[in-house]
Structures are given as structure tokens and as C-alpha cells.
Design a protein around this motif. Sequence first.
Motif, PDB file in Angstrom:
ATOM      1  N   ASP A 873       0.802  -1.222   0.050  1.00  0.00           N
ATOM      2  CA  ASP A 873       0.184   0.029   0.002  1.00  0.00           C
ATOM      3  C   ASP A 873       0.831   1.282  -0.085  1.00  0.00           C
ATOM      4  OD1 ASP A 873      -2.273  -1.849  -0.069  1.00  0.00           O
ATOM      5  OD2 ASP A 873      -2.605  -1.300   1.960  1.00  0.00           O
ATOM      6  N   ARG A 876       2.286   1.957  -3.409  1.00  0.00           N
ATOM      7  CA  ARG A 876       1.123   2.363  -4.356  1.00  0.00           C
ATOM      8  C   ARG A 876       0.968   3.860  -3.779  1.00  0.00           C
ATOM      9  NH1 ARG A 876      -3.580  -0.090  -2.684  1.00  0.00           N
ATOM     10  NH2 ARG A 876      -4.072   2.260  -1.714  1.00  0.00           N
ATOM     11  N   GLN A 877       0.874   4.126  -2.510  1.00  0.00           N
ATOM     12  CA  GLN A 877       0.493   5.416  -2.149  1.00  0.00           C
ATOM     13  C   GLN A 877       1.571   6.562  -2.513  1.00  0.00           C
ATOM     14  OE1 GLN A 877      -0.679   5.415   1.909  1.00  0.00           O
ATOM     15  NE2 GLN A 877      -2.213   3.887   1.353  1.00  0.00           N
ATOM     16  N   GLU A 896      -4.340  -7.938 -12.079  1.00  0.00           N
ATOM     17  CA  GLU A 896      -4.348  -6.740 -11.415  1.00  0.00           C
ATOM     18  C   GLU A 896      -3.029  -5.746 -11.713  1.00  0.00           C
ATOM     19  OE1 GLU A 896      -4.872  -9.454 -10.124  1.00  0.00           O
ATOM     20  OE2 GLU A 896      -6.724  -9.637  -8.710  1.00  0.00           O
ATOM     21  N   ARG A 899      -3.637  -4.371 -15.048  1.00  0.00           N
ATOM     22  CA  ARG A 899      -4.688  -3.155 -15.045  1.00  0.00           C
ATOM     23  C   ARG A 899      -3.982  -1.863 -14.478  1.00  0.00           C
ATOM     24  NH1 ARG A 899     -10.147  -4.410 -12.612  1.00  0.00           N
ATOM     25  NH2 ARG A 899      -9.078  -6.043 -11.233  1.00  0.00           N
ATOM     26  N   TYR A 900      -3.138  -2.106 -13.302  1.00  0.00           N
ATOM     27  CA  TYR A 900      -2.656  -1.034 -12.777  1.00  0.00           C
ATOM     28  C   TYR A 900      -1.551  -0.385 -13.539  1.00  0.00           C
ATOM     29  CZ  TYR A 900      -0.386   1.721  -9.038  1.00  0.00           C
ATOM     30  OH  TYR A 900       0.041   2.650  -8.298  1.00  0.00           O
ATOM     31  N   ARG A 902      -1.584  -0.771 -16.854  1.00  0.00           N
ATOM     32  CA  ARG A 902      -1.939   0.212 -17.806  1.00  0.00           C
ATOM     33  C   ARG A 902      -2.566   1.818 -17.427  1.00  0.00           C
ATOM     34  NH1 ARG A 902      -7.319  -1.713 -20.770  1.00  0.00           N
ATOM     35  NH2 ARG A 902      -8.051  -0.346 -19.263  1.00  0.00           N
ATOM     36  N   LYS A 903      -3.097   1.652 -16.313  1.00  0.00           N
ATOM     37  CA  LYS A 903      -3.688   2.992 -15.735  1.00  0.00           C
ATOM     38  C   LYS A 903      -2.525   3.841 -15.571  1.00  0.00           C
ATOM     39  CE  LYS A 903      -6.097   4.839 -11.973  1.00  0.00           C
ATOM     40  NZ  LYS A 903      -6.376   4.577 -10.386  1.00  0.00           N
TER      41      LYS A 903
ATOM     42  N   ASP B 455     -10.630 -10.488  -6.010  1.00  0.00           N
ATOM     43  CA  ASP B 455     -11.271  -8.841  -6.278  1.00  0.00           C
ATOM     44  C   ASP B 455     -12.659  -9.081  -6.797  1.00  0.00           C
ATOM     45  OD1 ASP B 455      -8.711  -8.232  -5.267  1.00  0.00           O
ATOM     46  OD2 ASP B 455      -8.121  -7.173  -7.211  1.00  0.00           O
ATOM     47  N   GLU B 497     -14.697   5.659  -7.482  1.00  0.00           N
ATOM     48  CA  GLU B 497     -13.430   5.873  -7.859  1.00  0.00           C
ATOM     49  C   GLU B 497     -13.095   7.182  -7.026  1.00  0.00           C
ATOM     50  OE1 GLU B 497      -9.900   5.143 -10.004  1.00  0.00           O
ATOM     51  OE2 GLU B 497     -11.598   4.176  -9.615  1.00  0.00           O
ATOM     52  N   GLU B 501     -10.279   7.246  -3.856  1.00  0.00           N
ATOM     53  CA  GLU B 501      -9.115   8.212  -3.954  1.00  0.00           C
ATOM     54  C   GLU B 501      -9.027   9.176  -2.621  1.00  0.00           C
ATOM     55  OE1 GLU B 501      -6.512   8.235  -5.854  1.00  0.00           O
ATOM     56  OE2 GLU B 501      -7.073   6.679  -7.275  1.00  0.00           O
ATOM     57  N   GLY B 506      -6.928   5.235  -2.264  1.00  0.00           N
ATOM     58  CA  GLY B 506      -6.718   4.756  -3.546  1.00  0.00           C
ATOM     59  C   GLY B 506      -6.876   3.263  -3.540  1.00  0.00           C
ATOM     60  N   ALA B 507      -7.334   2.645  -2.420  1.00  0.00           N
ATOM     61  CA  ALA B 507      -7.120   1.281  -2.062  1.00  0.00           C
ATOM     62  C   ALA B 507      -8.209   0.621  -3.351  1.00  0.00           C
ATOM     63  CB  ALA B 507      -7.615   0.986  -0.707  1.00  0.00           C
ATOM     64  N   SER B 509      -9.411   1.775  -6.030  1.00  0.00           N
ATOM     65  CA  SER B 509      -9.347   1.997  -7.601  1.00  0.00           C
ATOM     66  C   SER B 509      -8.417   1.295  -8.251  1.00  0.00           C
ATOM     67  CB  SER B 509      -8.998   3.370  -7.557  1.00  0.00           C
ATOM     68  OG  SER B 509      -8.120   3.846  -6.551  1.00  0.00           O
ATOM     69  N   LEU B 510      -8.779   0.489  -8.923  1.00  0.00           N
ATOM     70  CA  LEU B 510      -7.796  -0.421  -9.985  1.00  0.00           C
ATOM     71  C   LEU B 510      -7.681   0.173 -11.166  1.00  0.00           C
ATOM     72  CD1 LEU B 510      -7.573  -4.469  -8.601  1.00  0.00           C
ATOM     73  CD2 LEU B 510      -6.058  -2.479  -8.551  1.00  0.00           C
ATOM     74  N   ASP B 511      -8.721   0.261 -11.989  1.00  0.00           N
ATOM     75  CA  ASP B 511      -8.489   0.846 -13.162  1.00  0.00           C
ATOM     76  C   ASP B 511      -9.147   2.116 -13.537  1.00  0.00           C
ATOM     77  OD1 ASP B 511     -11.039  -1.638 -14.314  1.00  0.00           O
ATOM     78  OD2 ASP B 511     -11.047  -0.246 -12.622  1.00  0.00           O
TER      79      ASP B 511
END
Lengths: 963, 511
Positions: A873, A876-877, A896, A899-900, A902-903, B455, B497, B501, B506-507, B509-511
Motif C-alpha cells: 500500500d 502504491r501511495q 491486477e 490493469r494497474y 495500464r492505468k 477482487d 473512484e 481516492e 486509492g485502495a 481504485s484499480l483501473d
Amino acid sequence: MQLLASPEPSLSLSPSGDAVAPTPLASASRSIACAASGSSVPVAWWVSRCCPKETFGAPSLMVALVIFRVEDSNAKDVVEERVCYYKPVTPFWCCFVIGYLSSELVVQAAGCTSCAPSLFVNLLHTSLLYCGCTRRIATIDGSGRREQAIHLMKDKNYATTSLLKRILLNCSAQAKQYGSCVSARVPEVEKDMCLKEFIVLKNCMQNVLRGKGDNLKNVNLHNMTGESSSSALSYSSGSNALSHVYIQYPPLRCHVPASRSLFYDDGNKLILALTPNQVFSWKTATYNPYAAPSSDQISEGPVLSIRYSLDLKLLAIQRSSHEIQIWNKDTGDTFSQKCRPESESILGFFWTDCPTCDIVFVKTSGLDLYTYGTESRNLQLVQTKKQSISWYIYTHESRLVLLASGMQCKSFTGFQLSSAGIIRLPKFEMVMAKPEANSNPILAAEDVHIITVYGRLYCLQFDKVAMLLRLYRFYRDAVVQQGSLPVYSDRIAVSVVDNVLLVHQAEAKVVIVYDIYADSKVPISAPLPLCLRGYSRASVASFHTSTKTSGASESKNLSATEETIYGDQWQFLVPDLVLDVSNGSLWKISLDLEASLGISASSSEVQLILEFLQRRKLDAEKAKQLSLAIVRTIILERKPVPMVARAMDVLLAAYSQAIKTGSYNKRSITEEISPSNAPNAAVGETITGTDVSRSINQEPKSVTQKDSSNRSIVATSESDGSIEKTETGDLLEPGLLGGEDLPAGTSQTHGPTNNQLNSSATQRKQSAVTSSAATSPADFYSHVFSPIVEEMMGDGSYLTAIIAEFLRSCSLEKLKVYPNTYVLLVQILARDERYAELELFIMNKIIEHSKEVALQLLDSGRQNQQIRKLGQDILRQLSLHHDYVLLLVQDGYYLEALRYARKNKVTTVRPSLFLEAAYVSKDPQHLAAVLRFFSDFIPGFKSSPDHNTYHRFVAELNSSVTG
Amino acid sequence: MGLTSESDAKEAMKLCMFDLRRGQTEGQELDKILFFYPADLPITNQLSVIGLSEGLITFTRIFSPDAPCEVIEAEKHCHVFYEVEADIWMVMVVEKENPESIWRVDALRSVLKEIHSLFVMFHGYIRALVDKEPSGGLVRSHLYYFIMDFLSDFSIGKKLQLPNFRDSLKEQGTLQMLTVGREAAIEVQSLVTLLESCVGNKQCYSMTMFQDLLVSTNLSPIDTLNLFTYAVLRLTPIALFRGASAWSSLRKTDTACSTYAGALQVTSISAIDQYYNSHDPPSLRRHNYPLVRPLQHSKWSKGKDGFLTTDIWGTEVNSLLPMCPTIWLHLTEEKMFLLAYQHRGLTVILLVPVSSVSGDQGISMLKQQIIENASLKMLKVEEKLSRGWGGENAYHVSGYRYLLVDGDRYVSRASPPGKVTTLTKESLVALSKLREEVDLEKARAKWDNSGREKDIEICIRAKNNSWLIARLVRGKELYMVLEKGSETLLFAADATEKFSERYCNGAFSLD
């Protein structure tokens, strides 16, 4: 080699071994003994003074014991009384007795196996210090196990290690016997107790020492030649075993052939030696014993005093009590200024950087202020301050001239002539005790000293009748008496080293050290003699080889010098110099922080000690190391958390202050010591109500009226740490207040600007590199937490609490914590499997998030999935996308991750990793999806080998599934 | 008065606990029963409930030995099973008769879990109690008082109000935490350190709460949860106030109204007697057990020194001082003294090993020490926390009705109850059903592949045009109801989303 063959080198034992009084302490106690018996200081004083009940601790007890051993029967009662008082702490006491009575490490180490292990370190420090055989407490990281301590010392390539170890190995049995014998009898202290055991032990140690003498000799020699003249030499001199103040050999030799007399020009910090037609000057601002003098020609004639102007262009010589001659170096012009011989005489003169005048004559009828006209090349009288003057004192450091008048010479007026203008101090009287009803003592000039400590001005008045040193503090518009210090000698001198006040009790030949910052009149440590360091034949030899130019008379002189410590010929110069007029040598007085504090380092007043250390500027690096070592030690000794917390508070507050004032990073270069690092709280204390009220009693008028202004001056010193107050006059300077609270009509205010002040301050910045003793959070990590972590393995919760307190201190001071500290905390918590707390620390951001922390969490999280998640986490943060994606893939969350990726447009992770992970999961659909993803989003992927490989895999998986 | 006579109201809920290892022989079936509610149900009825349950358990064990039977959904009843300890089962039977009885099975089961874990915290394991006294009198009387006290919290009027669809934005068995700034957190930590140093060298635990939110603790998660639950029920300022006012208000209102406490008094004696009658002569037994009823109402009060006191644990033999409460730690099975200090909103609970303190004298010394050393700091911490606290609706996010659950840490956060009540019944019922589905899905995922978290993302448009959203990401769950949303799915996704955020780092929000 001289060292070991000498009858009583500090580390060896007295070979006398006479049955009545074993003298293992000789080296340590001799100095005290001589001070105690050979002077007017009564032994009982030592005990009562050094062992006040409230601060009764190990060091003081030790002193008492030493005296007791020294066979002063009078002391016995006192000692016993104190010992009784100390009974509750018997184990420690017993260790100390064992440790100190023998004055050797050996016994301590062996005897203390029965004591609490943590005490061992304590003792080791103490004894090392007292034996004069270490200069760095830091070398011993204190483990509570002697092997480890020794091991550590060895690591640091410590010279005496092998010797100590050898003694420990060879004599441990005897030492243990002696130790247990003593401890068995505690607390009944008797003379000659366990004598038999002691003699056995002593012989053993002596044998070891003899056996190893040659080795040690070499080591010492190497030290002395290799390490210039630092404190490594400390135990080469026999008499320095106990001393916190020393003068370092060699001195500056201010000796020119045919010189008549020596003068000190404190405005320029020059030592001036006169020959009939020449003046030689040595700079002392940067104390360098090998400095060569410069010289000027002067005309012949009597010289009463001599001073260069502050720009060194003019030289003023007082020829008689009516005439001062001024010589211009550039032009060679000479002219004389005279006064009316019938009505007045010149007492003296000094140059000043005051904007309105250049030179001030002090005459019996008052002050004459002159300017020097560069055109007219003459002195023009600017102002006269009429007043009858008996004598005066002036120091350039304080810019303060005190004028004594009256029958007893105890009425004073003062002027401060600083670059900010002239300030007149209110008239005040000094207090003097009357010996008898009808006789009134007369105050002499040498009994009054102006000192500058932490940017404050004080005046010390020696009251010979009351045997007190009275302390007056100068405020802008008031003079307040602030208590008094006891005196034990008829002749005293005062010096200031690094804002520490040294009171030399010349007859007792000891120095008492005070830190008058916090208003406490308790000496920092017991009175100990001034010692001469670095003098031995060996060093003389090396000295000879290195400085052949300096003539051959030294060795002859030296023996004399050594004997005449506090001789009649000594002149104490402001602030920290000693001029031995008879030998023409100038010594600089230094303070050995370690020795003055080391003993009490583990006592209860840690906080005070640290504050004291943090105020040190001259030996800042050592002060810093000592501070850290003290904190480390108290943690290792598992002292209560609040106590450690307070200690850390002190250090971090000092650091934050140093950061604010900029003295930390700049390594400020100041000629004089600035009070910039002073903690605020303590400043506040100095103006407590008692002070004010006391002053009201004495001077009701001025103080009550100007109470507010009084306070405002203090506010100056409190708030304006940022301005480098190298000049003490600033304290009296209203300009610093920014115009607020200007006391109306107190004295002539010139309305000077801050610019002026600052420029004068910068001008005065010279040489003498000092740095702050402040300890940064990073220092804490590298010198305190990180070294002890392994040792504190079994006590994670204690260490966690300590670090948490450390974080609290940091956040209180708004300091940034060194990231590794957090990593350490994570490690400790994870090691103890206190995951819930760790999570809480992370969630509440007590542990601030950083990549280091995240990685540590991931590492520690191998055993605990939640912790690992926390690490993820954080990644990510913190938007560390690459690491985050990589982690997800590694954990098998490849979809996952995809996806991440790509985002957040992460392209740095190799496709094959995703494909591999998908393949491992044995899901053909997923693998196909991943394959498709890369085919779509990465141009040219279709033709890559990866694509082909995994395309085939998809087909295989499909067939196996359908099959 | 016969307040809970059978005629009055048919009890809509039955709750029983039985031990499969007991009463194996014919005619001894009654011995199985450790607890039954309502106690005045005829024995035959009780036996039939237990018989059915046991039969089902035995039957399903054939197919699934590890997790036999979880729930029976009948037309009019629902049986929720929970095996609290090996071979000791709790079964809750609820009737589906009125429109309010729409519930999630997991929510009901968590009530059973809560009963058990609290019981264990105070009395130790049931099995141990059973073994201690094979006749069962000890465990029965303990269980009886404990569970009755526990259930009294659910009583509204004369009925028990179990968690139903209206509580679907709540998660039983989780902690609610106070979000604190770094500075405050450090301050709290420092307080904890100080308290620990008061206790001395022995390992002790502490839990700091503000209002009814957890601030900090060094207990293990399970112990934290239990103690937290208890504190919220009885110790926090709100609970104390509730306890104090409940009595007075109840007294003022109609005496004819069946106060539950009154009912308890009446029934309890008869019920206990009942058991004794069936087994042993009651006379001696009843007074032999030192009955401790930690959940008894209105027994805690704040003393002058700031410490909470109670006489639940009895008083000392030779003085009138109340005994210090004790609890068992789950992990270490260590008996601890419980000290609770309260200053306004701040409640600090300190657990000290019984073995390390010499009786009540040691406790009072410890209290003294805490007051001397730490009370100032607690004052400071309280001030700091209350300054940072946003009040009851601090965690309200306008426009959203949400529930956040962190399953790993047993932590949840939800829209304040006052805001949840503004939702329509339809939304809540729909959400309840959605959660039921998610629960199923979670359970399935657990069986399917252990260790890997699935998920899940579900967005549903309910009949009343509200959006129901469930998101499960890596062990964290988010449920949301958006009533005033626009029509597109995009809106719902965006809203989620944004929420993720802003409030969840943001835990979600995956895409």
C-alpha cells in the motif's frame, strides 16, 4: 622509557606496598590529597562540598573514599555519614568501592561480575577516565559484558587494550577475591580492609605491568610522535590523572632577547614584548604555539602600557601618568597627548570601536573620549565624563569599563563603548563584608573581574573577608547581584573557557568549574588541579626535533614551569590565557569535557549534563560525541523511558535551535562564543521573580521603574538567537529589540540600526573554527540506535518505546527523522512479531512512509501477509508504480498488475514476467488475455520470441484442458 | 407479574448452546443443553430444537467433515449454526414472519461469535468449564447470566431486535478506529509508554479509546476486538451514560411495560431452578459458584480518581473495596487485571498480569502511580484528540452511504447511523441481499483457492433507482449506496473512484 619507570605513572602501581596504607590510588588521589592537605581547603569541606546529600552520587562518594584512604581521620566521620546515606544503593556502591579503591580496571571488571551487568560499563568509563587512560568514552559501547567491552576497545585499536586484557586475564582470580572481600564487608568501610587480598592483587598486577612494559612503551612512543600533541598523551604526565582543566604543552614562547616586559593588548589579542626600541607582537586569537612574532620599532623611553589601535595602524604608548604617545605606523608620525599633571593623572587608556570615539583615556578625574583625525593626525576631544576615579578595569571583550570610586572603592559606574554606541550603566555599589567593626576593607582592581558568558556580562567581585566571589549581572539599565560562589583561597583568578567559568583557587592549586547559565551555583564537578598536558621528556624530544628554531632553553625552563603552576608570575588574561611573565610563556587553558563530565555521565542529572554539553562550542565535536554516548549509555542501562526521553528532548531541542540559527550547517566561524545555541527555557529562568525582587531590595528605584525594560533585554537574548551575538555589548543594545519597549531616558540611546550591529559582528568573525555540538536525528540513528540494536535484542519493547519517544521529540521540534530510524523500528517490531502495533504505527503514520520503510515491510512481511500488504500500500501511495507492479506480479496478481500498469502507464516491467506468472497459474484464458494485452499495447510484440513461446503455451494449456 | 409468560408474546428467537459430547445415552438428552433461550420453553420443545440441529450436524458431517452445517433456511424459520468450540454448538432460530425479519446470516452468526468470544474473555473456554465440573451446573449458570445479560442489549421493548437489513451498513465484530494525525498518534504512543513504565518491568497491555473509537493498542487483534466490544458495551463514556440513564428512564415509564431486566430477575431464578431440578438438588449449588456477570447493566461507574469501578467481581472479604476485574487473554491464556481510566472522552484500559501484581493492594498502588505520573499526560492527550475529533458525524461523506471493512485487521468504518436511516427501506433491503451474495462469494473463494484473495466488483441499480456498489479488493471491502445518483453506470464507477481516492488512499481504485 620514562613513563613506566617513573615511580607512579598513572597506570602502574606504587611499588612501595607499605603495610599501613596501600597506595594504589596514589596517582589518582595524590592530586586531591595535596589539594586537601596542602592547602587551606579542609578535608571535611571536600566531603561536604562534593557529597551534598541531595546530589549524592558515585563521583562524590569516590572523592570521599579517596580522602578516607588518604588517612585523614577527621574525614572518616563525614564519610561514614554519607555512606550511610548511600546505603539504599549498596550494590552499585559496592562495585564502586571495589572499582575505585584499587583504581584499576582489573578489579572492577572482575569484582563486578557480581554486580548488575549494566553497571559495569559505567564503572569502566569512570575508571578509564580517572586512570587517564582513555580519551573517548565512545570507544566503549558498553555491553555489560567485559569481554565485549574489551573487544570493542580492541577494534578501535586502542593502545592500552592489550595491557588491560592481559591484566584481566592474569589477575582476575586475585581481583575477584579482593572484590568479593570488599563487597562482603560493605557498607562497613574500614581502613585497610582486605589488605591481604589487595596486596596479592597488587603484586599480580605489577608483575603483569613489568612484563609488558616494553610493549607499552612502544605504543606510547608511537602515540606521542604520531598524534601531534592531543590528549592521547594524557597519561604520559604523572600528575594529570584527575583534572578537567589543563594547559597544553608546549606554550607560546613570548621571549625575545633583551625584552623588558610583556603586555597584553586585549583589543587585538596580541602579546606584546618590549625591547628598548622594538615591540614584538604575537597573535593569540588563533592560539598557535609556534607563531612567529611581528615587530615594530618604537622610540626608547618608559612604557607603562601599550596598545595597538583596532585597525593596527596606530600604536599608543603610555609613557607616564601624564602622557600618552601615539605613533602612526603608516606615516611614522608621533605625537603626544598630555594631561594637566597637577590635577589629574592618567590611569590608563584603551582603543574602542565606538562610532563616536576612537580612544578613551581613563584619568583620575574622569574619562576623556577622543577621535583620531586621519587628516589632522591628531586626537580631538569629543566628550569628557567627569568623575573621580580610583581605579578602573576594562576588557575589550565586554567593551565595558568599570570605574571604581569612593573610600572603599566599591562604588562603581560603568560605560559600555560598543560599536552600537555608548551606554552608561547605573551606579552601583558592591557588597563587602566587614572584618571588624572599625576597619573597612578596600576593594582592589585585581579583585574585580569582568566576564562574558553566553553573551551575558557579569562582574565577579572577590570579597576576601567573606571568602565569597560575588556575582553581578549587568543588564542594560540595572546591575543585579546574582548570588555568590564560595572561595577557598586567598588568591584567586578567573578564566572563561567556552562559556564555562573557571575559578582558580591559586593557593589550593585547584580549579572549580561553574556553568552559570542555569543560575545554579553548584560546581560542575569537584575541584581538581590544573594540569599540564603533553609534557614529558618524550614530548620534549619530539618538540625539539620539530621546532629547532625555538631555542634550546626550553628543557631547562620546563621543570621550572611545571613546578610553578599558579606561580606568582602568572597573569590570567581574558578570557582563557595565562601569561607566565617570568618565563615569557603563554598558556591557553582548555577544558577537558570528558573528564569533567565522564564520572557523572550516568548519574541522575543526565538532562543537565546534556544541556551543558550542548552549550559547548569550542570542543563541539567532542561534546557531541559525549552527548550521544551518554544517551547510548542510559539506553543500554535500561534507564526509565521518561528519563531517556527527557535526555533526547534536550538534544533535539538544541539541534532544532541550531538549525534555526544556522549555526549547525554553517559551522559558524566566530571569534567569540555566541550564545546562539542557548535553549530558551534556561534563559527564561534567569529572570525569575527572585532575581528581580532581590534587585529591588538593593536598588529599588531603577529596577522597579524599569522593570519592563529589564525584561525586554532578556527577551532580546531569548528571541534573537539568530543574530550572532559575538559581541556582548549587544545584550545591552536596545536596537536589537526592534524598537519596542525602549526605556525612556535611561541613558543616551543612539538609535543604531541592526545593520551596524551585524556588520560589526561579521567583522569580528575570524579564525577559530567552531561547530555546534548539536546532534541531528541522523546522528541519533548512526550513533545511538543502530549500534545498540543488536545488544537490545531481547528488549524490543523498551527500544520501541525509546524510539517512539525519539519520534515524539522530533515531531515536537518539527525535525525530519532520518528514514532509517523508521526502518529500524519496523525491524524491531517485526522481529518481536508485534504486528498489530506495527500496523498501527504505519496507519497512524507514526512511521512516516517512505520507500525504505515499504521495502522493509515487504521484507518483514514474509511471515505476515498483512504486513506485506502494508508495504504494498505504501508503494502504491507513494506512486512507486514500477515496484508496485513488480510486486503484484511476483505475488501472482498478474491481472491486477496489468490493469494497474495500464492505468499508470508503467512500461518498465518486462512482459515475460506477466506471461510467466499467468502461465504458472495454469489458466489458459488468463494467459491468452495477457498475451492479447501485450499484442495490443506493445507495438512489435507479436514478432517477439516471448509472444511465440507463450502462444504455444496457450495452445498446450488449451489442449490439456479440453483433453 | 408474569411479564414474560408464554402467552404474552411468542418469542421470535430461540438461542441454544449444546454439547455433543454430553448426554449420549437415551433419556439423558437434557444433559446436552448448556443454555436455552427462552428458558421457559417446555423441555420437549427445547429438546426438539436441539435434536433437529444435532441431526443435521451429524448428517452434513458425512459430506463435509470440516464445516458441517452453517444454516437451514426453512419456510418460516432460519437456523444459524455456529460451532463455538469443538463439539459445542450454538444455534439461533429466527422466525421469518414479519417484514422486518430480513437479515444476513453472517450478521446473525457474528452475534453468536461475539457471545462466545466475550464469554471466553471473562470465563475462559466453555470446554474447560464443562470439564471442571462435569455435572454442568457451573457452566450453565455462567452461560445463563452471561447470555441473558448480553441479549438484554438487543431488547427493544419486550422484543429482541437482532441485526437485520437496517444494519447492513454495519459490520458486527469489527473495530471502529479514530483517525488521528501523526502528532496526536505520537502523543498517544508516548502515553502508552508512560503507562507501561508505571507498571514496571512486567509485560502489560493497553488500549486507548476516544469516545467509542479505538485509538491505539498493543493487544493482539482478537483480544483487541473482544476488549473493544466490551468497552463499547459497558465502559465508554457513552455506555456509562446509557447505563445510568436507562434505569431512570425505565423507571419513569410505565411499570407495566416489560422491562427486560425485570423479566430477567423473574425468569432467571426459575430457569436456573429448572436445571437444578432436573439434575441436582438446588439448595447448595447456587451459592457455591461465585457468579460474575460482567455484562450486567449499570454496574460500572467512574470513581473520583478517574478510574472506572465496579462490584461485578465482588468485594474483598475483609474490606468493602470492590475487587479488580480480571479477563483472560485469548492468545496467551493469561489472566489479566483490567484497569480502566477515564477522562472525558478518553478511556485508557490497562491490562496487567495477575501474576505480577500482589493482589488488590498492588492494584491500588499501581493506580496511585498512574494518577501521579500519567494523569497529566492523559489530560493532554484527551485535549489533543478532542480537538481533532469531528464529532459524531466526523466520518460522514455527503452523498455517500458507505461501509468500509478491512477484513485483515477487523476494522470497519461506516456512515454515521443517523445518516444511514435516511436511506429508503428498498435500498437497505437490496443492499442486505447484495451483501448476502458477496458473503457467499467470499466463502466460495475461500474454499476454492486458499491464500489468494479475489477482487470483486458489483454495481447494481435497484428498483428505486439507487446504486448499490460492492467492491472487494485485496481483503478490503467497500459497500455503498448512492440514492441520488444519475442513471449511468459510469456515474457509479466515478463516484466509487472518487471516494476511493479521497478516503481510502486509492485502495479501491484499480483501473
